[in-house]
Structure formats: structure tokens, C-alpha cells
Design a protein around this motif. Sequence first.
Motif, mmCIF file in Angstrom:
data_model
loop_
_atom_site.group_PDB
_atom_site.id
_atom_site.type_symbol
_atom_site.label_atom_id
_atom_site.label_comp_id
_atom_site.label_asym_id
_atom_site.label_seq_id
_atom_site.Cartn_x
_atom_site.Cartn_y
_atom_site.Cartn_z
ATOM 1 N N UNK A 140 0.786 -1.200 0.183
ATOM 2 C CA UNK A 140 0.111 -0.070 -0.061
ATOM 3 C C UNK A 140 0.865 1.260 -0.138
ATOM 4 N N UNK A 141 1.973 1.234 0.600
ATOM 5 C CA UNK A 141 2.737 2.537 0.563
ATOM 6 C C UNK A 141 4.176 2.504 0.230
ATOM 7 N N UNK A 142 5.035 1.233 0.353
ATOM 8 C CA UNK A 142 6.132 1.151 -0.036
ATOM 9 C C UNK A 142 6.518 1.302 -1.435
ATOM 10 N N UNK A 143 7.399 2.142 -1.594
ATOM 11 C CA UNK A 143 7.796 2.310 -3.175
ATOM 12 C C UNK A 143 8.648 1.324 -3.691
ATOM 13 N N UNK A 216 1.666 3.716 -3.366
ATOM 14 C CA UNK A 216 2.613 4.747 -2.696
ATOM 15 C C UNK A 216 1.890 5.610 -1.770
ATOM 16 N N UNK A 217 0.857 5.015 -0.790
ATOM 17 C CA UNK A 217 0.063 5.714 0.506
ATOM 18 C C UNK A 217 -1.005 6.492 -0.001
ATOM 19 N N UNK A 218 -1.407 6.396 -1.454
ATOM 20 C CA UNK A 218 -2.576 7.090 -1.756
ATOM 21 C C UNK A 218 -3.615 5.966 -2.782
ATOM 22 N N UNK A 219 -4.616 6.360 -3.072
ATOM 23 C CA UNK A 219 -5.700 5.866 -3.802
ATOM 24 C C UNK A 219 -5.131 5.796 -5.197
ATOM 25 N N UNK A 220 -4.994 4.702 -6.102
ATOM 26 C CA UNK A 220 -4.559 4.683 -7.392
ATOM 27 C C UNK A 220 -5.592 4.815 -8.363
ATOM 28 N N UNK A 221 -6.727 4.670 -8.086
ATOM 29 C CA UNK A 221 -7.803 4.885 -9.017
ATOM 30 C C UNK A 221 -8.417 3.396 -9.570
ATOM 31 N N UNK A 445 -2.687 6.333 5.519
ATOM 32 C CA UNK A 445 -2.650 5.153 4.740
ATOM 33 C C UNK A 445 -2.213 4.036 6.018
ATOM 34 N N UNK A 446 -1.565 4.417 7.017
ATOM 35 C CA UNK A 446 -0.921 3.628 8.082
ATOM 36 C C UNK A 446 -2.093 2.863 8.814
ATOM 37 N N UNK A 447 -3.356 3.121 8.719
ATOM 38 C CA UNK A 447 -4.417 2.499 9.231
ATOM 39 C C UNK A 447 -4.570 1.064 8.540
#
Length: 454
Positions: A140-143, A216-221, A445-447
Motif C-alpha cells: 500500500x505505501x512502500x515504493x 505509494x500511500x494514496x488511492x490509485x484509481x 494509509x498507516x491505518x
Amino acid sequence: MSGPSQSNPEIIRAKSQMVDYLAAGSKPKADWRVGTEHEKIGFSTKDNLPLPYDGPCSIKAMLEGLQRFDWTPVFEGGNIIALKRDGASVSLEPGGQFELSGAPLETIHQTCGEVSRHMREVREVADEIGAAFLSLGFRPDTKLEDVPVMPKGRYKIMRDYMQKVGTMGREMMFRTCTVQANLDFGSEADMVKKFRVSLALQPIATALFANSPFTDGKLNGYKSFRSRIWMDTDPDRTGMLPFVFDEGFGFEQYVDYALDVPMYFVHRDGEYLNAAGKNFRHFLDGKLDILPGETATMQDFEDHLSVIFPEVRLKQFLEMRGCDTGHWDELCSMPAFWTGLLYDQAALDAAWDMIKDWTAEERQTLRNEVPTHGLQTKFRDVTINDLAKQALEISRTGLNNRARLNAHGENETIFLQDLDAMVAAKRSNADRLITKFNREWAGDISRVYQECVY
């Protein structure tokens, strides 16, 4: 993603050997089994960072710790890379995704027992080292550049080649997670019908199990970004395989397809030789430049089959490959869904009637649109949610007809309950996560590290 096969040194002298290899997967119905594989994303509970291969909180520590449960270690180049036990295995994927490849089992009750046992073992070891695992289809957030690389020779070859044939191959390798069901067939004709039904319905399964809306911590669509990634990974070895619906399709036609898929590697004496992009037919003729004069073996063919990645893959069984990893219960509902559809003749016939007039263009359009729209995808004058409801009804019929009971007298339809709830609400996991991210999480996103953990 499968590892190298067991040694099969038989030299390939004719195409018929490869055709016969696939045909040898045919089994009487009494011997049909269900195999379930699932991957999960490991992280350190201290800082939510991905697990490296080595160290006190790591993939290696997980593999070493699990040996207390009678798992036998497998090594490559001095590194522990997998575990084996009673027909099952635990292995690491390119970015440290932790995979259980389950044993072939008779019922979904047994499959769910296997999954539950594995999860208890994983949790015991993970708790001791300060690790945990996410139930998502994509990191979900790791590049991408921050994902650790696992020490397996084949992955370096694949990683380098992926950049030449698509834009998202490395994303697939290092950041995706899937759940997969492996199912048997009784004959060539049975294989063909099951292959066609499961290919056509694979986008419906993708929509039901969509669970990767973050990058990357955001909604991707997307509802299933994992599924979108496979559309631009490597067109030579992925996709919906329209030729499966051609008149006369069978084992030989799949062999022809497989031989035209470019190679990745040849496995010799514990080493992976780089054969990326080379022609397997040249290998059959003893003309592979990295092994001049050497002719391919059946082991080489088995290894080659393992690096072909269509939505449904044929080996000596059929692999359902279209789903994101989900939470604990869904690791049981996914194989239940496919078992109900494919292992009862009345259900299989009903599923065929459902999809038999879908055109190749319609099947491909579904494949293209489902990653974005999920259960809300339009099809003719209905939605995928409507088709999912119909498919679930057929699957339920099949599981009822199988009448495989647990100790409480319940049959395998109990494993469809989560999917029934999704269809009733018209919302997949991805839909729920998107709503949570926008509302109660307020974009934090940490949730996910509290709410999407096994």
C-alpha cells in the motif's frame, strides 16, 4: 510463482512427449483435488517497513522459526529460500512476499484447515520477531525502489528482462500478492470446457476479490491494481488466451502456445542460466546458444510452463490466477468458488451456458475494465455484480451437489458467505477500503497496518 520442478531428465525428442505430459494430468473424478496458494506482505510492526531477507526481523527469521513445526528447509546458494511439508511448501517471492503453496486436498474444509494452521504458525513466529502480514493485493505505501530483493537466482534474470517487455513487470514481481486455486480435469474434453469457463469468468473473480486500491500511500484509481499491472507486464506470456476458444483446441495447441513464449532461464546444477528472450524451439533442436548442442529435457519444459502467466494456466491441472489476496476467510472462499463451478457436471454445464455466447471482444473488454470498475463494470445490460451473483448461484449448486461435509454436518457452501455478502452489498474489499480511506481514515494509509492484518 512456482519454483523449479523436481528433476525430470528425459530428453525431449518429439512434441508428443510434451502433449502427453499435459494429458497425464487427466484423473478420474474420485482423484480430483484442490490446491490453494496465497501470498502475503510482511512488515515490521516497529516501523511498518517491509521485511528484509536477513536480520532479526526478516524473511529468513520467519523461515527458520517455522521449522519448529516440522517444515524441512530448502536452500539455494547457501540461503534458505523455502520450506516443505506433507506436499505443501512455504516460499518467498521476489519482494519478500510470503507464500503458502498448499497440498492437493479433497475438500475446501481441509483447505481451510490447512490455511488456518499455516496462519497460526506464521503468527506465532511473526509475533516473536516483531513482524506481521498484510491481507492486500498490493503493497500500500512502500515504493518500488524500497522493496528488498530476495536472494533467488531466477529473480535477477526476470527483473532485468521485465524492463524490456513491459512497464509494470517489476511492480508485479515486487509489490503484488495473489490467491490462486489449482484444480484437476478428467480428460482433454473436460480440460477444454473448464479452461474456457474459467477464462471467461476470471474477470468476475477479479472483481469479487478486488483488494488493491492503494499505491505509494494514496488511492490509485483502481479496485484491483494488481490485475491492472498484469496487463502491462509481458504480453508474450499473459492475457486471456482467445485461442482456447478455437475449434479443435486441446493439449497440443497449448504446447504450441507455450513453445512460442520466450524463455527466462535454464536450470542446471543448482544455477540459473540466463536464457531471457530466447526461443524454446531452438532448445528442442539443440541450438540454444548458451548450451550449444544440448537438447531440452522434460524438466526444462516443466520449468518453462511455470513462467507463463495467463489468467488461467495449464500444467497438469488448471490454475486460477485472477484474484488479489484477501483476508483470512477469503483464502477459503476463493477455491470454494471455483470448486463449485468446475467440479460438478451440472454446475459446469450451467457455467458454460452462462458464457458460451460471449465474444472474444467482450471477454477482453471485461478483462480491461474490471481492474478499474470492479463489481460496477458494465456488461451488456447488466453489471459484473449481476454476473457474480449468477456465478455464485451456480457454484453453490455445485458445492451442494458435492455434499462434502465437515464435522458439524455443513457442506462447502459455508465458504461462499463472504462473497454472498459482497454481492448483496455490491461492494468488494476495495470498495470498502476506498470508503474508509476517504472517511474514517482521513487519508492516513498507516491505518492499513492495523485493519488489514492477518
